[in-house]
Write a protein that holds these residues in place. Sequence first.
Motif, short mmCIF file in Angstrom:
data_model
loop_
_atom_site.label_atom_id
_atom_site.label_comp_id
_atom_site.label_asym_id
_atom_site.label_seq_id
_atom_site.Cartn_x
_atom_site.Cartn_y
_atom_site.Cartn_z
N VAL A 149 0.86 -1.19 0.00
CA VAL A 149 0.00 0.00 0.00
C VAL A 149 0.90 1.24 0.00
O VAL A 149 1.88 1.30 0.75
N CYS A 154 -2.67 6.60 0.42
CA CYS A 154 -3.75 5.96 1.19
C CYS A 154 -4.52 6.99 2.02
O CYS A 154 -3.92 7.80 2.73
N ILE A 155 -5.86 6.96 1.92
CA ILE A 155 -6.69 7.91 2.68
C ILE A 155 -7.31 7.23 3.91
O ILE A 155 -8.18 7.80 4.57
N GLY A 156 -6.90 5.99 4.17
CA GLY A 156 -7.34 5.30 5.38
C GLY A 156 -8.81 4.91 5.40
O GLY A 156 -9.39 4.73 6.47
N CYS A 157 -9.43 4.74 4.23
CA CYS A 157 -10.88 4.45 4.19
C CYS A 157 -11.20 3.00 4.56
O CYS A 157 -12.33 2.66 4.86
N ARG A 158 -10.22 2.13 4.50
CA ARG A 158 -10.33 0.71 4.84
C ARG A 158 -11.26 -0.09 3.92
O ARG A 158 -11.73 -1.17 4.27
N THR A 159 -11.54 0.46 2.74
CA THR A 159 -12.34 -0.29 1.77
C THR A 159 -11.65 -1.60 1.43
O THR A 159 -12.29 -2.65 1.33
N CYS A 160 -10.34 -1.54 1.27
CA CYS A 160 -9.59 -2.76 0.91
C CYS A 160 -9.75 -3.82 2.00
O CYS A 160 -9.87 -5.01 1.70
N PRO A 171 -3.61 -1.88 5.53
CA PRO A 171 -3.12 -0.65 4.90
C PRO A 171 -2.32 0.24 5.85
O PRO A 171 -1.37 0.90 5.43
N CYS A 191 -10.00 0.11 -4.33
CA CYS A 191 -9.36 1.25 -3.67
C CYS A 191 -9.72 2.54 -4.42
O CYS A 191 -9.47 2.65 -5.62
N PRO A 192 -10.29 3.53 -3.71
CA PRO A 192 -10.69 4.76 -4.40
C PRO A 192 -9.53 5.73 -4.62
O PRO A 192 -9.69 6.76 -5.26
N ALA A 193 -8.35 5.40 -4.05
CA ALA A 193 -7.25 6.38 -4.07
C ALA A 193 -6.03 5.88 -4.85
O ALA A 193 -4.96 6.48 -4.76
N ALA A 195 -4.17 3.55 -4.22
CA ALA A 195 -3.08 3.38 -3.24
C ALA A 195 -2.61 1.93 -3.12
O ALA A 195 -1.57 1.68 -2.51
N VAL A 196 -3.38 0.99 -3.66
CA VAL A 196 -2.94 -0.41 -3.60
C VAL A 196 -1.96 -0.63 -4.75
O VAL A 196 -2.27 -0.37 -5.92
S1 SF4 Z 1 -8.83 1.15 0.01
FE1 SF4 Z 1 -7.01 2.28 -0.62
S2 SF4 Z 1 -7.20 4.27 0.39
FE2 SF4 Z 1 -8.63 2.90 1.42
S3 SF4 Z 1 -7.45 2.07 3.15
FE3 SF4 Z 1 -7.19 0.64 1.45
S4 SF4 Z 1 -5.31 1.30 0.44
FE4 SF4 Z 1 -5.97 2.98 1.74
#
Ligand code: SF4
Length: 230
Positions: A149, A154-160, A171, A191-193, A195-196
């Motif tokens: 990551v 990474c915006i810390g949304c935890r979608t992943c 993440p 991942c919306p950003a 970041a993955v």
């Molecule tokens: S989905 Fe992307 S932006 Fe959101 S926590 Fe996971 S790596 Fe970070």
Amino acid sequence: YDLILVGSPVFYYDIPENVVDWLSSAPKLTGIPVAAFVSFGGPEGNQHNALCHALHLLAEKEAVPVGMEAFRSIAAYPTPDWDSANQKAGEHLPDEATYNRVREFTRQILESVRQGQSLAYSSELATRELVRMLPLVWLNKKAISKHTVDAAKCIGCRTCVKMCPVGAIHPEKQFVDRDKCIACFGCLNNCPADAVVIEYRGKRLYGFPEYLKRRKITILEPAEFQHCSL
Ligand code: SF4
Ligand SMILES: Cc1cc2nc3c(=O)[nH]c(=O)nc-3n(C[C@H](O)[C@H](O)[C@H](O)COP(=O)(O)O)c2cc1C
Ligand code: SF4
């Protein structure tokens, strides 16, 4: 229940192993009508046998199979260039014809339930079954040279974290447990950003949302969704 309808994507020529685990852990469904559908990305996708697998697991719970159908859709499998002939051939899907088949499928299931009819099904002996003997997930994981990551993005949304079926991605530590990972690409594809970070044989992959954006593809939704609050 009056009817149970199970849907799954086809991953690696079969229903994914977490779907297998989920169906295997279902309680007894004695006498309950069940139908299964799969979405798949390519004509070589072994979709019929994947459906048979799902119905077989449900029949083991004493459910009564009443319907099965496979719907080809735009493939969400991230390749380095998203540029194969197969990918392009499915880019317009699902289309209105797909949704008409879905409507027909639901009509057929309801009719079977009303009539008390069950469905006979059997898997086909296909050359793809030989491919399935290969450790496909393992081979793919070997080809993934980097999986982490990007802390800066990474915006810390935890979608992943929510999307990962096996709890392999962390993440906040920029860590992916490569042993647990089943190479489903759910983290990358959601991942919306951006970041993955996954590199496949040294080449950075980009996920499904980015692919749709770059190709200016809009997924056609069925008319029924206009009144759906989900
Ligand atoms: S989905 Fe992307 S932006 Fe959101 S926590 Fe996971 S790596 Fe970070
Ligand atoms: C990890 C992975 C493996 C896949 N393997 C196959 C496959 O073996 N055969 C196939 O036809 N499609 C395959 N696909 C494509 C999916 O079946 C396709 O993207 C499908 O539309 C996913 O369902 P969805 O659109 O409901 O997410 C794969 C996709 C992913 C992400
Ligand atoms: S590819 Fe991502 S979402 Fe899928 S199992 Fe691995 S870490 Fe989890």
